[in-house]
Scaffold this active site. Sequence first.
Site, PDB file in Angstrom:
ATOM      1  N   SER A   1       0.825  -1.216   0.000  1.00  0.00           N
ATOM      2  CA  SER A   1       0.000   0.000   0.000  1.00  0.00           C
ATOM      3  C   SER A   1       0.853   1.258   0.000  1.00  0.00           C
ATOM      4  CB  SER A   1      -0.917   0.003   1.228  1.00  0.00           C
ATOM      5  OG  SER A   1      -0.131   0.087   2.405  1.00  0.00           O
TER       6      SER A   1
ATOM      7  N   SER B   1      14.627  -7.925   5.264  1.00  0.00           N
ATOM      8  CA  SER B   1      15.088  -7.880   6.653  1.00  0.00           C
ATOM      9  C   SER B   1      15.567  -6.459   6.931  1.00  0.00           C
ATOM     10  CB  SER B   1      16.195  -8.927   6.833  1.00  0.00           C
ATOM     11  OG  SER B   1      16.730  -8.866   8.126  1.00  0.00           O
TER      12      SER B   1
ATOM     13  N   TYR C   1      11.422  -4.325  17.888  1.00  0.00           N
ATOM     14  CA  TYR C   1      11.456  -4.585  16.436  1.00  0.00           C
ATOM     15  C   TYR C   1      12.613  -5.503  16.044  1.00  0.00           C
ATOM     16  CZ  TYR C   1      12.413  -3.120  11.522  1.00  0.00           C
ATOM     17  OH  TYR C   1      12.680  -3.081  10.168  1.00  0.00           O
TER      18      TYR C   1
ATOM     19  N   LYS D   1      13.418  -9.192  13.255  1.00  0.00           N
ATOM     20  CA  LYS D   1      14.288  -9.315  12.076  1.00  0.00           C
ATOM     21  C   LYS D   1      15.386 -10.354  12.325  1.00  0.00           C
ATOM     22  CE  LYS D   1      12.191  -6.236   9.491  1.00  0.00           C
ATOM     23  NZ  LYS D   1      11.424  -6.634   8.289  1.00  0.00           N
TER      24      LYS D   1
HETATM   25  P1  NAP Z   1       5.775   1.214   5.686  1.00  0.00           P
HETATM   26  O1  NAP Z   1       5.929   2.377   4.787  1.00  0.00           O
HETATM   27  O2  NAP Z   1       5.156   1.414   7.039  1.00  0.00           O
HETATM   28  O3  NAP Z   1       4.941   0.077   4.905  1.00  0.00           O
HETATM   29  C1  NAP Z   1       4.659  -1.130   5.540  1.00  0.00           C
HETATM   30  C2  NAP Z   1       3.710  -1.932   4.686  1.00  0.00           C
HETATM   31  O4  NAP Z   1       3.405  -3.152   5.373  1.00  0.00           O
HETATM   32  C3  NAP Z   1       2.380  -1.217   4.452  1.00  0.00           C
HETATM   33  O5  NAP Z   1       1.914  -1.500   3.166  1.00  0.00           O
HETATM   34  C4  NAP Z   1       1.490  -1.839   5.504  1.00  0.00           C
HETATM   35  O6  NAP Z   1       0.107  -1.813   5.187  1.00  0.00           O
HETATM   36  C5  NAP Z   1       1.994  -3.260   5.431  1.00  0.00           C
HETATM   37  N1  NAP Z   1       1.505  -4.091   6.526  1.00  0.00           N
HETATM   38  C6  NAP Z   1       1.555  -3.857   7.857  1.00  0.00           C
HETATM   39  N2  NAP Z   1       0.956  -4.857   8.522  1.00  0.00           N
HETATM   40  C7  NAP Z   1       0.535  -5.750   7.580  1.00  0.00           C
HETATM   41  C8  NAP Z   1      -0.157  -6.980   7.626  1.00  0.00           C
HETATM   42  N3  NAP Z   1      -0.578  -7.509   8.793  1.00  0.00           N
HETATM   43  N4  NAP Z   1      -0.399  -7.639   6.464  1.00  0.00           N
HETATM   44  C9  NAP Z   1      -0.028  -7.110   5.279  1.00  0.00           C
HETATM   45  N5  NAP Z   1       0.591  -5.927   5.167  1.00  0.00           N
HETATM   46  C10 NAP Z   1       0.873  -5.262   6.316  1.00  0.00           C
HETATM   47  O7  NAP Z   1       7.170   0.500   5.969  1.00  0.00           O
HETATM   48  P2  NAP Z   1       8.500   0.414   5.057  1.00  0.00           P
HETATM   49  O8  NAP Z   1       9.463   1.380   5.623  1.00  0.00           O
HETATM   50  O9  NAP Z   1       8.144   0.481   3.637  1.00  0.00           O
HETATM   51  O10 NAP Z   1       8.983  -1.057   5.451  1.00  0.00           O
HETATM   52  C11 NAP Z   1       8.806  -2.174   4.598  1.00  0.00           C
HETATM   53  C12 NAP Z   1       9.723  -3.301   5.074  1.00  0.00           C
HETATM   54  O11 NAP Z   1      11.065  -2.859   5.034  1.00  0.00           O
HETATM   55  C13 NAP Z   1       9.449  -3.725   6.516  1.00  0.00           C
HETATM   56  O12 NAP Z   1       9.596  -5.120   6.637  1.00  0.00           O
HETATM   57  C14 NAP Z   1      10.539  -3.007   7.287  1.00  0.00           C
HETATM   58  O13 NAP Z   1      10.855  -3.658   8.492  1.00  0.00           O
HETATM   59  C15 NAP Z   1      11.690  -3.080   6.283  1.00  0.00           C
HETATM   60  N6  NAP Z   1      12.740  -2.071   6.472  1.00  0.00           N
HETATM   61  C16 NAP Z   1      12.424  -0.744   6.460  1.00  0.00           C
HETATM   62  C17 NAP Z   1      13.442   0.183   6.620  1.00  0.00           C
HETATM   63  C18 NAP Z   1      13.170   1.663   6.604  1.00  0.00           C
HETATM   64  O14 NAP Z   1      14.066   2.428   6.957  1.00  0.00           O
HETATM   65  N7  NAP Z   1      12.001   2.113   6.188  1.00  0.00           N
HETATM   66  C19 NAP Z   1      14.760  -0.248   6.812  1.00  0.00           C
HETATM   67  C20 NAP Z   1      15.041  -1.606   6.822  1.00  0.00           C
HETATM   68  C21 NAP Z   1      14.013  -2.513   6.640  1.00  0.00           C
HETATM   69  P3  NAP Z   1      -0.936  -0.702   5.771  1.00  0.00           P
HETATM   70  O15 NAP Z   1      -0.834   0.471   4.844  1.00  0.00           O
HETATM   71  O16 NAP Z   1      -2.236  -1.395   5.710  1.00  0.00           O
HETATM   72  O17 NAP Z   1      -0.483  -0.382   7.152  1.00  0.00           O
END
Ligand code: NAP
Length: 292
Positions: free
Chosen positions: A12, A143, A157, A161
Amino acid sequence: MSAQIVVITGCSKGIGQGIALNLAKDPQRRFKVYATMRNIATNQEDTKTKAGSYYNDTLFIRELDVTKQDTIDKTIKGIIEGEGTIDVLVNNAGIENPAWWQTAPMKTFYDVMEVNYFGCVRMTKAVAPIMKTQRRGKIIQISSVLGFKAIPISAEYIPSKFALEGFSESIAPPLRKFNVWVSVIEPGVVATPMSEEFGNDVNAIWHAIIDSWTDCPEEEATITRKMMTENPDIVLGTELQSIDDIAKVVQDVISSAKPDFRYQTSETVKTIARHRFIDPSGNEIMNSWLKQ
Ligand code: NAP
């Protein structure tokens, strides 16, 4: 060659959406992307709009909540009935639940594990048998650098991971014998709408998390703030990667005949990995936090 069928969770917004759009817009049309999200009724418009003419051409939206087995079964069954195959799974859906660990209710920890770890396990269990039968597949786990190297915040958190990395490392060797490749992607901090709220300043993000620990005694909050401020090398300094950087790594994994198991997405993260993996006692890492 027919397009590879790619299923991605959490599309999303953020990184999942970026990976989905990047693959769907591939000029050579090598991918057909099933961009899944947990609530289509309220959350699909942004992805649909950004997909433009690729929507329902190379990008398809399906409902899937990684905490709800029935939605996983229904969506995977529908894709298999329509396409006959799934070539790539990207486990991206993830949440954070920032809280001070000493007073946070256990639910805080369970909720993060439920999405970030058990969600990936559920998805992997649903898709691996299909890939094994077809003797072809890639499972890509989003991850984090925090999947192998912890920092003194985000204690709710980080274990999710670490668990994902342990699970992936355990299942990967036998799956390779079936030509199914598991890889973990380890980004540092990625610029998302959340980071923009903090002017894309990594330190400001860390400090905002500590500031939100309203029940943490000031002495401990001060110690933690000091550690985060005085260790720019291990808390990722000011480096912010773009969502496109991460999407490109995912595309490289998909395009590789024999992908690596681990992918650090930047030189800074690679340096942290080298530090982590040559310190068998763990003391070097502890001392680097305590040196000041
Ligand atoms: P984000 O913008 O908050 O997006 C998270 C996504 O996961 C959203 O689409 C959310 O949907 C969805 N989600 C949450 N709970 C869910 C569920 N129960 N079933 C299906 N979808 C669900 O986060 P992001 O920063 O893009 O992170 C994406 C991934 O990258 C995560 O695994 C995060 O740990 C990892 N990551 C992020 C970073 C960073 O700096 N951003 C760094 C390293 C790793 P809704 O819109 O419905 O909430």
